[in-house]
Write an enzyme that holds these catalytic residues in place. Structure first.
Site, PDB file in Angstrom:
ATOM      1  N   ARG A 165      39.512  27.720 -57.862  1.00  0.00           N
ATOM      2  CA  ARG A 165      39.852  27.864 -56.407  1.00  0.00           C
ATOM      3  C   ARG A 165      41.400  28.521 -56.349  1.00  0.00           C
ATOM      4  NH1 ARG A 165      35.238  27.301 -56.414  1.00  0.00           N
ATOM      5  NH2 ARG A 165      33.839  26.276 -54.902  1.00  0.00           N
ATOM      6  N   SER A 236      34.062  23.412 -48.600  1.00  0.00           N
ATOM      7  CA  SER A 236      34.634  22.154 -49.321  1.00  0.00           C
ATOM      8  C   SER A 236      35.998  22.075 -48.700  1.00  0.00           C
ATOM      9  CB  SER A 236      34.671  22.361 -50.811  1.00  0.00           C
ATOM     10  OG  SER A 236      33.236  22.221 -51.256  1.00  0.00           O
ATOM     11  N   GLU A 332      41.549  22.219 -49.920  1.00  0.00           N
ATOM     12  CA  GLU A 332      41.191  23.665 -50.492  1.00  0.00           C
ATOM     13  C   GLU A 332      41.521  25.012 -49.431  1.00  0.00           C
ATOM     14  OE1 GLU A 332      37.220  25.907 -50.968  1.00  0.00           O
ATOM     15  OE2 GLU A 332      37.102  24.759 -52.395  1.00  0.00           O
TER      16      GLU A 332
END
Ligand code: EPU
Length: 338
Positions: A165, A236, A332
């Site tokens: 990520r 998420s 995130e």
């Protein structure tokens, strides 16, 4: 090119949070970048934010500068070679529609990434991933404008410094590069990735192809994750945290059910969703901020939450997990104005 003032961003972020941009414009044409840079040079004090689908952002307050929504929607099938088909897609294409278009053209490689919200241009930012595939596995290059001098540069996969990520666009030089297009290398002889247990189960006994896998991924995501069109969210909310081998041994001894995946660097990646669930946050709600009832890792806006409320709720989760497990969760999405 039309620069608007005091623009409402509520419908432009998938959390559906109230926020306004002091200035806003869309980028529909490459030629606009020159004019936009000129305009910005006259307002050097204003911060800049490039917006894709707004699906990885948390607006904690209004944005005091210029928000540019990228809408470049070209699609080109380039000349292939014996191993790969090459596709160049404009940054403003909706990600899922693009994935389905590649499947309709008979290409494979992106099926596991079906139904991920956002745009093509936002995908390399955080190296989107799901069900054993990451964007970097199929990415050939990224074309971007250096906002400092207006030069266009092609980044190879290595140049992008992809991680979990993460990319150089996100962590090394945020807001320097405006991504214009992404070129994909899609294998002529795909190797299907169906190791993820729930996916394997759904595909049991079926003849595999990109479309069948894509349909299974869509079904899986719909069963676990909220649709941003129905309930505001940014997927998420935390990254799955990494712990050292020593910390993992101690944690696993105290919590035998804790999921963990050993990493090449010797550390272990554990599940943020599991940690949050264990701390009793799954389905919890404070006002209109909460976690999704079917997946503790997804923070949701039940309707009228503000970004500050979602952010405060997230801080509560971080504190709980830190206290109980000694693990610091890292958000995130990009938090704007926090
Ligand atoms: N779990 C719980 N309770 C929950 C949720 C999860 O105990 O409420 C545990 C379960 O043990 C489960 C494990 O967590 O087996 C992992 O959950 P899941 O398979 O849903 O995957 P994840 O690690 O939570 C990651 C990505 C998702 C991606 C899925 C599938 C991150 C931060 N998230 O989630 O990506 O779709 O794997 O590959 O890496 C996103 O980034 O927005 C996203 C949705």
């Amino acid at each position: 090119m039309n620069i608007q003032e005091n623009h409402d961003l509520k419908s432009l972020n998938s959390f559906g949070l109230p926020a306004r941009a002091r200035y806003f414009c869309t980028l529909d044409d490459l030629g606009h970048t020159v004019r936009l840079r000129d305009w910005q040079a006259q307002h050097p004090e204003l911060p800049l934010l490039f917006l894709g689908g707004g699906s990885n952002l948390l607006f904690v307050g209004d944005f005091p500068g210029l928000v540019v929504q990228v809408r470049l929607e070209s699609l080109e099938i380039l000349e292939g070679d014996s191993n790969y088909n090459y596709i160049r897609a404009g940054a403003g294409n909706n990600w899922h529609r693009f994935v389905r278009w590649t499947i309709d053209q008979g290409f494979a490689g992106l099926e596991n990434l079906s139904l991920i919200p956002g745009t093509v241009g936002a995908a390399p930012m955080q190296n989107i991933g799901a069900y054993g595939v990451e964007l970097k596995d199929c990415l050939q290059s990224v074309r971007a404008v250096d906002w400092r001098n207006g030069e266009v540069r092609d980044f190879s996969r290595e140049d992008c410094r992809f991680g979990y990520r993460d990319s150089s666009f996100k962590s090394v030089e945020p807001d320097r590069w405006l991504i214009l297009s992404v070129t994909f290398a899609l294998p002529r002889e795909p190797r299907w990735k169906t190791d993820y247990a729930d996916l394997r189960e759904l595909l049991e006994g079926k003849a595999l192809n990109a479309r069948v896998i894509s349909e299974a991924v869509i079904a899986l995501r719909r069963s676990k994750l909220p649709d941003p069109a129905q309930i505001g969210n940014a997927g998420s909310f935390f990254k799955n945290p990494m712990v050292s081998a020593e910390q993992w041994q101690t944690l696993k001894a105290a919590n035998p059910a804790m999921p963990g995946w050993p990493q090449p660097d010797g550390g272990v990646k554990t599940s943020a969703g599991w940690l949050i669930d264990q701390c009793g946050w799954k389905g919890r709600r404070e006002g209109d901020a909460g976690t999704y009832s079917k997946h503790a890792l997804v923070l949701v806006n039940h309707g009228n939450a503000t970004g500050a409320e979602v952010w405060r709720f997230a801080q509560g989760i971080i504190a709980s997990v830190q206290e109980r497990f000694g693990i610091r969760l890292e958000p995130e999405p990009r938090v704007i104005g926090g």
